[in-house]
Motif scaffolding. Structure first.
Motif, PDB file in Angstrom:
ATOM      1  N   LEU A   5     -37.628   5.381 -24.560  1.00 32.56           N
ATOM      2  CA  LEU A   5     -36.718   5.448 -23.412  1.00 32.56           C
ATOM      3  C   LEU A   5     -36.758   6.807 -22.724  1.00 32.56           C
ATOM      4  O   LEU A   5     -36.459   6.908 -21.545  1.00 32.56           O
ATOM      5  N   GLN A   6     -37.127   7.865 -23.449  1.00 36.07           N
ATOM      6  CA  GLN A   6     -37.161   9.197 -22.866  1.00 36.07           C
ATOM      7  C   GLN A   6     -38.543   9.583 -22.355  1.00 36.07           C
ATOM      8  O   GLN A   6     -38.727  10.693 -21.869  1.00 36.07           O
ATOM      9  N   SER A   7     -39.510   8.702 -22.428  1.00 38.34           N
ATOM     10  CA  SER A   7     -40.853   9.031 -21.952  1.00 38.34           C
ATOM     11  C   SER A   7     -40.863   9.077 -20.425  1.00 38.34           C
ATOM     12  O   SER A   7     -39.889   8.720 -19.758  1.00 38.34           O
ATOM     13  N   ALA A   8     -41.980   9.534 -19.861  1.00 32.98           N
ATOM     14  CA  ALA A   8     -42.090   9.678 -18.405  1.00 32.98           C
ATOM     15  C   ALA A   8     -41.947   8.338 -17.696  1.00 32.98           C
ATOM     16  O   ALA A   8     -41.302   8.231 -16.654  1.00 32.98           O
ATOM     17  N   ASP A   9     -42.557   7.305 -18.235  1.00 28.68           N
ATOM     18  CA  ASP A   9     -42.450   5.959 -17.650  1.00 28.68           C
ATOM     19  C   ASP A   9     -42.058   5.001 -18.774  1.00 28.68           C
ATOM     20  O   ASP A   9     -42.907   4.390 -19.412  1.00 28.68           O
ATOM     21  N   PRO A  10     -40.753   4.868 -19.046  1.00 29.47           N
ATOM     22  CA  PRO A  10     -40.340   4.060 -20.190  1.00 29.47           C
ATOM     23  C   PRO A  10     -40.680   2.580 -20.042  1.00 29.47           C
ATOM     24  O   PRO A  10     -40.861   1.887 -21.029  1.00 29.47           O
ATOM     25  N   ARG A  11     -40.801   2.091 -18.836  1.00 21.78           N
ATOM     26  CA  ARG A  11     -41.109   0.662 -18.650  1.00 21.78           C
ATOM     27  C   ARG A  11     -42.546   0.320 -19.036  1.00 21.78           C
ATOM     28  O   ARG A  11     -42.886  -0.845 -19.160  1.00 21.78           O
ATOM     29  N   SER A  12     -43.391   1.322 -19.216  1.00 20.22           N
ATOM     30  CA  SER A  12     -44.788   1.047 -19.553  1.00 20.22           C
ATOM     31  C   SER A  12     -45.004   0.868 -21.049  1.00 20.22           C
ATOM     32  O   SER A  12     -46.066   0.407 -21.460  1.00 20.22           O
ATOM     33  N   THR A  13     -44.030   1.215 -21.869  1.00 22.78           N
ATOM     34  CA  THR A  13     -44.204   1.064 -23.314  1.00 22.78           C
ATOM     35  C   THR A  13     -43.990  -0.392 -23.711  1.00 22.78           C
ATOM     36  O   THR A  13     -43.109  -1.068 -23.173  1.00 22.78           O
ATOM     37  N   PRO A  14     -44.781  -0.912 -24.635  1.00 22.46           N
ATOM     38  CA  PRO A  14     -44.661  -2.319 -25.021  1.00 22.46           C
ATOM     39  C   PRO A  14     -43.291  -2.668 -25.598  1.00 22.46           C
ATOM     40  O   PRO A  14     -42.780  -3.758 -25.369  1.00 22.46           O
TER      41      PRO A  14
END
Length: 103
Positions: A5-14
């Motif tokens: 959730l804290q990554s640069a683009d959280p929607r891209s994580t599976p």
């Protein structure tokens, strides 16, 4: 999950994509069973759309190449093959098994 959730683009994580899919099935039920996670998913930034390439200068776009048609067998040949297989199977089942006799 916190790292996703804290990554640069959280929607891209599976993992986040899976949770968004599950939440999309029934939002009220998901939020009831996951009271902390539901609001966190709803606060995510909107998905990033990939940049589109502009059309060529002439404005013409090449049409996609058509795929060649795949020939299908005729219904008569399929029915004849199935009938032949059925007759062969019944004739095979009606034969008695051969036994080897010891002499």
């Amino acid at each position: 999950m916190v790292r996703a959730l804290q990554s640069a683009d959280p929607r891209s994580t599976p993992w986040v994509q899976y949770l968004l899919w599950r939440q999309g099935l029934n939002v009220a039920r998901f939020n009831f069973y996951h009271p902390g996670l539901g609001p966190a998913l709803e606060e995510l930034p909107p998905p990033k759309t990939p940049p589109t390439t502009p059309p060529p200068a002439g404005g013409e776009v090449d049409p996609p190449t058509p795929k060649p048609p795949v020939p299908e067998p005729s219904s008569f040949l399929v029915a004849l093959g199935m009938l032949g297989a059925g007759i062969w199977w019944r004739s095979r089942a009606s034969r008695s098994p051969t036994r080897l006799t010891a002499t």
